[in-house]
Scaffold this active site. Structure first.
Site, PDB file in Angstrom:
ATOM      1  N   TYR A 242      86.530-101.523  14.923  1.00 30.17           N
ATOM      2  CA  TYR A 242      87.905-101.795  14.465  1.00 30.17           C
ATOM      3  C   TYR A 242      88.756-102.287  15.637  1.00 30.17           C
ATOM      4  O   TYR A 242      89.447-103.310  15.532  1.00 30.17           O
ATOM      5  CB  TYR A 242      88.492-100.535  13.840  1.00 30.17           C
ATOM      6  CG  TYR A 242      89.886-100.751  13.265  1.00 30.17           C
ATOM      7  CD1 TYR A 242      90.080-101.551  12.146  1.00 30.17           C
ATOM      8  CD2 TYR A 242      91.003-100.148  13.844  1.00 30.17           C
ATOM      9  CE1 TYR A 242      91.361-101.747  11.616  1.00 30.17           C
ATOM     10  CE2 TYR A 242      92.274-100.327  13.322  1.00 30.17           C
ATOM     11  CZ  TYR A 242      92.447-101.130  12.204  1.00 30.17           C
ATOM     12  OH  TYR A 242      93.707-101.326  11.683  1.00 30.17           O
TER      13      TYR A 242
ATOM     14  N   SER B 230      96.725-104.165  15.333  1.00 30.39           N
ATOM     15  CA  SER B 230      96.788-102.699  15.332  1.00 30.39           C
ATOM     16  C   SER B 230      97.118-102.248  16.741  1.00 30.39           C
ATOM     17  O   SER B 230      96.714-102.894  17.718  1.00 30.39           O
ATOM     18  CB  SER B 230      95.435-102.113  14.926  1.00 30.39           C
ATOM     19  OG  SER B 230      95.390-100.732  15.254  1.00 30.39           O
TER      20      SER B 230
HETATM   21  P1  NDP Z   1      95.359-100.856   2.656  1.00 30.15           P
HETATM   22  O1  NDP Z   1      93.930-100.439   2.710  1.00 30.15           O
HETATM   23  O2  NDP Z   1      96.363 -99.925   2.135  1.00 30.15           O
HETATM   24  O3  NDP Z   1      95.476-102.259   1.880  1.00 30.15           O
HETATM   25  C1  NDP Z   1      94.576-103.271   2.247  1.00 30.15           C
HETATM   26  C2  NDP Z   1      94.924-104.546   1.535  1.00 30.15           C
HETATM   27  O4  NDP Z   1      93.989-105.545   2.007  1.00 30.15           O
HETATM   28  C3  NDP Z   1      94.748-104.471   0.043  1.00 30.15           C
HETATM   29  O5  NDP Z   1      95.637-105.368  -0.577  1.00 30.15           O
HETATM   30  C4  NDP Z   1      93.297-104.920  -0.152  1.00 30.15           C
HETATM   31  O6  NDP Z   1      93.023-105.531  -1.415  1.00 30.15           O
HETATM   32  C5  NDP Z   1      93.194-105.981   0.926  1.00 30.15           C
HETATM   33  N1  NDP Z   1      91.810-106.169   1.341  1.00 30.15           N
HETATM   34  C6  NDP Z   1      90.935-105.242   1.790  1.00 30.15           C
HETATM   35  N2  NDP Z   1      89.737-105.812   2.017  1.00 30.15           N
HETATM   36  C7  NDP Z   1      89.870-107.120   1.691  1.00 30.15           C
HETATM   37  C8  NDP Z   1      89.005-108.216   1.674  1.00 30.15           C
HETATM   38  N3  NDP Z   1      87.720-108.105   2.032  1.00 30.15           N
HETATM   39  N4  NDP Z   1      89.472-109.403   1.277  1.00 30.15           N
HETATM   40  C9  NDP Z   1      90.759-109.544   0.871  1.00 30.15           C
HETATM   41  N5  NDP Z   1      91.636-108.548   0.855  1.00 30.15           N
HETATM   42  C10 NDP Z   1      91.192-107.344   1.256  1.00 30.15           C
HETATM   43  O7  NDP Z   1      95.706-101.262   4.177  1.00 30.15           O
HETATM   44  P2  NDP Z   1      97.097-101.275   4.977  1.00 30.15           P
HETATM   45  O8  NDP Z   1      98.164-101.834   4.137  1.00 30.15           O
HETATM   46  O9  NDP Z   1      97.268 -99.973   5.638  1.00 30.15           O
HETATM   47  O10 NDP Z   1      96.704-102.299   6.145  1.00 30.15           O
HETATM   48  C11 NDP Z   1      97.096-103.658   6.156  1.00 30.15           C
HETATM   49  C12 NDP Z   1      96.777-104.222   7.534  1.00 30.15           C
HETATM   50  O11 NDP Z   1      97.453-103.438   8.530  1.00 30.15           O
HETATM   51  C13 NDP Z   1      95.296-104.190   7.895  1.00 30.15           C
HETATM   52  O12 NDP Z   1      94.971-105.360   8.604  1.00 30.15           O
HETATM   53  C14 NDP Z   1      95.181-102.966   8.797  1.00 30.15           C
HETATM   54  O13 NDP Z   1      94.094-103.062   9.682  1.00 30.15           O
HETATM   55  C15 NDP Z   1      96.506-103.016   9.516  1.00 30.15           C
HETATM   56  N6  NDP Z   1      96.920-101.735  10.083  1.00 30.15           N
HETATM   57  C16 NDP Z   1      97.207-100.661   9.277  1.00 30.15           C
HETATM   58  C17 NDP Z   1      97.602 -99.461   9.865  1.00 30.15           C
HETATM   59  C18 NDP Z   1      97.926 -98.245   9.063  1.00 30.15           C
HETATM   60  O14 NDP Z   1      98.116 -97.168   9.668  1.00 30.15           O
HETATM   61  N7  NDP Z   1      98.018 -98.325   7.752  1.00 30.15           N
HETATM   62  C19 NDP Z   1      97.704 -99.315  11.323  1.00 30.15           C
HETATM   63  C20 NDP Z   1      97.380-100.506  12.051  1.00 30.15           C
HETATM   64  C21 NDP Z   1      97.008-101.659  11.453  1.00 30.15           C
HETATM   65  P3  NDP Z   1      92.381-104.649  -2.634  1.00 30.15           P
HETATM   66  O15 NDP Z   1      93.496-103.782  -3.115  1.00 30.15           O
HETATM   67  O16 NDP Z   1      91.952-105.667  -3.616  1.00 30.15           O
HETATM   68  O17 NDP Z   1      91.265-103.866  -2.038  1.00 30.15           O
END
Ligand code: NDP
Length: 246
Positions: free
Chosen positions: A155, A141
């Site tokens: 975070y 991030s």
């Molecule tokens: P979302 O919340 O939209 O999606 C998260 C995904 O991760 C889903 O597929 C979810 O599965 C899965 N997930 C959540 N918790 C777990 C867990 N305990 N075990 C396995 N899978 C899990 O997030 P984003 O797509 O926005 O984020 C993806 C990555 O990018 C993250 O690492 C986030 O920190 C990072 N990021 C995002 C930013 C943003 O602005 N969006 C900015 C900076 C970094 P399920 O659907 O089953 O819950």
């Protein structure tokens, strides 16, 4: 020409958001893709189905990042299904923001378990299979570098930890031809951070560009890191944040 022909990729947290975009893009580039989810079985199956309908190969696997054995088993199942592994994308992540005075030790452990320990466990399991040209891509991030808001201590800490883990693994794996890099997204329009959310105007005020990025923007960079053109890049952090940290 497809950039990832004959490659096998595992993308964690790919039922929606950035992970789903990466899984679909990798499949379009010719890779067979295993994708994990925590609870959204239907959405994950839908992503896999979409890939198969376009002629690709995909499976969805349940693997809670908080459970290292589940993560390790997802790596092994990917290899059983597709006969190898070339690319691991550690994307699954969680975010919660609270003042330091309100955070608990359980919050600390949970954030680190999902955002950091799972990356360690998946990477360690994957390197049994990754060979020369192997790729580990971590999703960090822009807040690993700069935390502009209150409440983000855990975070930011978890994403900063990925910087060290990435650099250390790059050193360990370089002699085997495996690269390890971390992508640092800024505001990306997903369920985690919707472009219409309560803090979106504030986030826009921090950007050099004028709007949120898309999951496809991150997928494009991940595709570059997964492909042959990035062969000389390892231990690097790539920020893609609309100028938020500039
Ligand atoms: P979302 O919340 O939209 O999606 C998260 C995904 O991760 C889903 O597929 C979810 O599965 C899965 N997930 C959540 N918790 C777990 C867990 N305990 N075990 C396995 N899978 C899990 O997030 P984003 O797509 O926005 O984020 C993806 C990555 O990018 C993250 O690492 C986030 O920190 C990072 N990021 C995002 C930013 C943003 O602005 N969006 C900015 C900076 C970094 P399920 O659907 O089953 O819950």
């Amino acid at each position: 020409m497809e950039k990832l022909q004959n490659k096998v990729a595992l993308v964690t947290g790919a039922s929606r958001g950035i992970g789903a975009a990466i899984a679909k893009r990798f499949a379009r580039e010719g890779a067979s893709v295993a994708l994990t989810y925590q609870t959204s079985k239907d959405k994950a199956e839908q992503v896999a189905q979409e890939i198969r309908q376009l002629g690709g190969k995909a499976i969805a696997l349940r693997a809670d990042g908080a459970d290292p054995q589940a993560v390790i088993s997802a790596v092994d199942k990917t290899v059983q299904e597709f006969g190898g592994l070339h690319i691991l994308v550690n994307n699954a992540g969680i975010a919660f923001y609270h003042d330091i005075s309100q955070l608990t030790l359980e919050d600390f452990d949970h954030m680190m378990a999902v955002n950091v320990r799972a990356v360690f466990a998946a990477s360690q399991a994957a390197i049994k299979y990754l060979g020369d040209g192997g790729r580990i891509i971590n999703i960090g991030s822009c807040q690993a570098e700069r935390m502009p808001d209150p409440g983000g201590s855990l975070y930011a800490m978890s994403k900063s930890a990925l910087v060290g883990l990435t650099k250390g693994m790059a050193r360990d794996l370089g002699s085997r031809g495996i690269t390890v890099n971390v992508i640092h997204p800024g505001p990306i329009d997903t369920d985690m951070n919707p472009a219409s959310g309560p803090t979106s105007a504030y986030q826009r005020s921090l950007m050099a560009l004028s709007d949120f990025g898309t999951a496809n923007d991150i997928a494009a960079l991940a595709t570059y890191l997964a492909g042959p053109e990035s062969a000389y890049m390892t231990g690097s952090g790539l920020t893609i944040d609309g100028g938020t940290n500039s």
